[in-house]
Design a protein around this motif. Sequence first.
Motif, PDB file in Angstrom:
ATOM      1  N   ARG A   2     -56.052 -42.938 140.089  1.00  0.00           N
ATOM      2  CA  ARG A   2     -56.759 -41.767 139.535  1.00  0.00           C
ATOM      3  C   ARG A   2     -58.050 -41.524 140.323  1.00  0.00           C
ATOM      4  O   ARG A   2     -58.380 -42.256 141.255  1.00  0.00           O
ATOM      5  CB  ARG A   2     -57.107 -42.002 138.058  1.00  0.00           C
ATOM      6  CG  ARG A   2     -58.068 -43.158 137.827  1.00  0.00           C
ATOM      7  CD  ARG A   2     -58.152 -43.509 136.354  1.00  0.00           C
ATOM      8  NE  ARG A   2     -59.200 -44.489 136.070  1.00  0.00           N
ATOM      9  CZ  ARG A   2     -59.040 -45.791 136.207  1.00  0.00           C
ATOM     10  NH1 ARG A   2     -57.902 -46.297 136.637  1.00  0.00           N
ATOM     11  NH2 ARG A   2     -60.048 -46.618 135.915  1.00  0.00           N
TER      12      ARG A   2
ATOM     13  N   GLU B  32     -52.211 -40.540 134.672  1.00  0.00           N
ATOM     14  CA  GLU B  32     -51.756 -39.535 133.707  1.00  0.00           C
ATOM     15  C   GLU B  32     -50.356 -39.848 133.171  1.00  0.00           C
ATOM     16  O   GLU B  32     -50.017 -39.478 132.045  1.00  0.00           O
ATOM     17  CB  GLU B  32     -51.763 -38.140 134.337  1.00  0.00           C
ATOM     18  CG  GLU B  32     -53.151 -37.568 134.586  1.00  0.00           C
ATOM     19  CD  GLU B  32     -53.785 -38.043 135.877  1.00  0.00           C
ATOM     20  OE1 GLU B  32     -54.911 -37.612 136.186  1.00  0.00           O
ATOM     21  OE2 GLU B  32     -53.148 -38.854 136.607  1.00  0.00           O
TER      22      GLU B  32
ATOM     23  N   TRP C  33     -50.972 -42.532 130.215  1.00  0.00           N
ATOM     24  CA  TRP C  33     -51.793 -42.269 129.041  1.00  0.00           C
ATOM     25  C   TRP C  33     -50.974 -42.292 127.744  1.00  0.00           C
ATOM     26  O   TRP C  33     -49.888 -41.709 127.665  1.00  0.00           O
ATOM     27  CB  TRP C  33     -52.474 -40.907 129.161  1.00  0.00           C
ATOM     28  CG  TRP C  33     -53.630 -40.851 130.115  1.00  0.00           C
ATOM     29  CD1 TRP C  33     -54.300 -41.894 130.672  1.00  0.00           C
ATOM     30  CD2 TRP C  33     -54.245 -39.670 130.642  1.00  0.00           C
ATOM     31  NE1 TRP C  33     -55.290 -41.447 131.514  1.00  0.00           N
ATOM     32  CE2 TRP C  33     -55.280 -40.076 131.505  1.00  0.00           C
ATOM     33  CE3 TRP C  33     -54.008 -38.310 130.456  1.00  0.00           C
ATOM     34  CZ2 TRP C  33     -56.090 -39.181 132.181  1.00  0.00           C
ATOM     35  CZ3 TRP C  33     -54.817 -37.399 131.138  1.00  0.00           C
ATOM     36  CH2 TRP C  33     -55.838 -37.823 131.992  1.00  0.00           C
TER      37      TRP C  33
END
Length: 385
Positions: A258, A281, A284
């Motif tokens: 990230r 992502e 998550w």
Amino acid sequence: MRPLLWAACRQLLPRGAGLCAPKLAVTTMVTTSHHSLQPPTLPATSSSRAGASAGFLRPLVPGSRAPSCWSSEFNVPPSALLVARPVGVCSMMRLPMQASAEGLDVAFVGVPLDTGTSNRPGARFGPRQIRAESAMLRRYNSSTGAAPFDSLRVADIGDINVNLYNLPDSCRLIRDSYQHIVASGCVPLTLGGDHTITYPILQALAAKHGPVGLVHVDAHTDTGDRALGEKIYHGSTFRRCAEQGLLDCGRVVQIGIRGSSYDPDPYKYCREQGFRVVPVEECWMKSLEPLMREVRAQMGDKPVYISFDIDGLDPAYAPGTGTPEIAGLTPAQALEIIRGCKGLNIVGCDLVEVAPMYDVSGNTALLGANLLFEMLCVLPGVKTL
């Protein structure tokens, strides 16, 4: 006071551990035996000294074994029910220390180097703080049933004597040291240090095993080419490894990636090499067990290395690091990743980029110590109770 300190240390280490030496150089490591020993009887030169010595590490039941690491044919962390956590030499999990990896199945190794950092320095103090926080760790993994200290001979072999003023020379020193470690048949579990150290470690491992698969947890891919004109730094580790054929590129997975970038397509190099990049992502608010099933299938039965940068975790959990990035993995997901490596042919692991001064609570180093214990628990040959 000095006789009392020696008395405590003698009961944490077996006979012949070298504690009689009047002085030890800073880089000297203490050698111990692997075998089951009764603790030495401490001499009493006066009634006052005898009484004081008896206050250190005395068995809770008269005639019982002393509270130490001698309850098994393997090295075992002493129980805090019998030995106070602040007592003794500050080794990983308060395990015995050795001067080399000879005779061991697994060795904890410190590499106190942060010359390759690009933002906040301080990871050179990571191994020391991780060892200090590891006093909280216990013998068994009650969640998985893993019993590494009933299965493998494990000890702390101290730190690599790096050159803080010359990064290429430090890489040479690390590579040469790890060649000796792996030549003995020992699996190294490394306490970093910045991520530069993984490059010479993989040089040593690939020389024995050939190109290895890689499970890499990080906020960054560490595949940069140059920084300030230099090709060796903590952001270029896996590009250098790929260039030198140290990685089996079809068996590389990078998890938790990230952050902002200098390039509109920051993962292009990774894709070109065949790496699998798992952006944060995709992690998550979900369990990573399905991901790790895919990873196990991808890795197969060939040699695998685990490299875990503590900044892969969100800085809410691990603020003590040099290049923190928001919105990272959780500690629970970190456990899923490591436990998901059970059954793989793991030939080495590292935990890097702990910089203790940015976390006065010590929790980043405590988290690092726990993750290293989890790595130990998934190594080949560890029994499950």
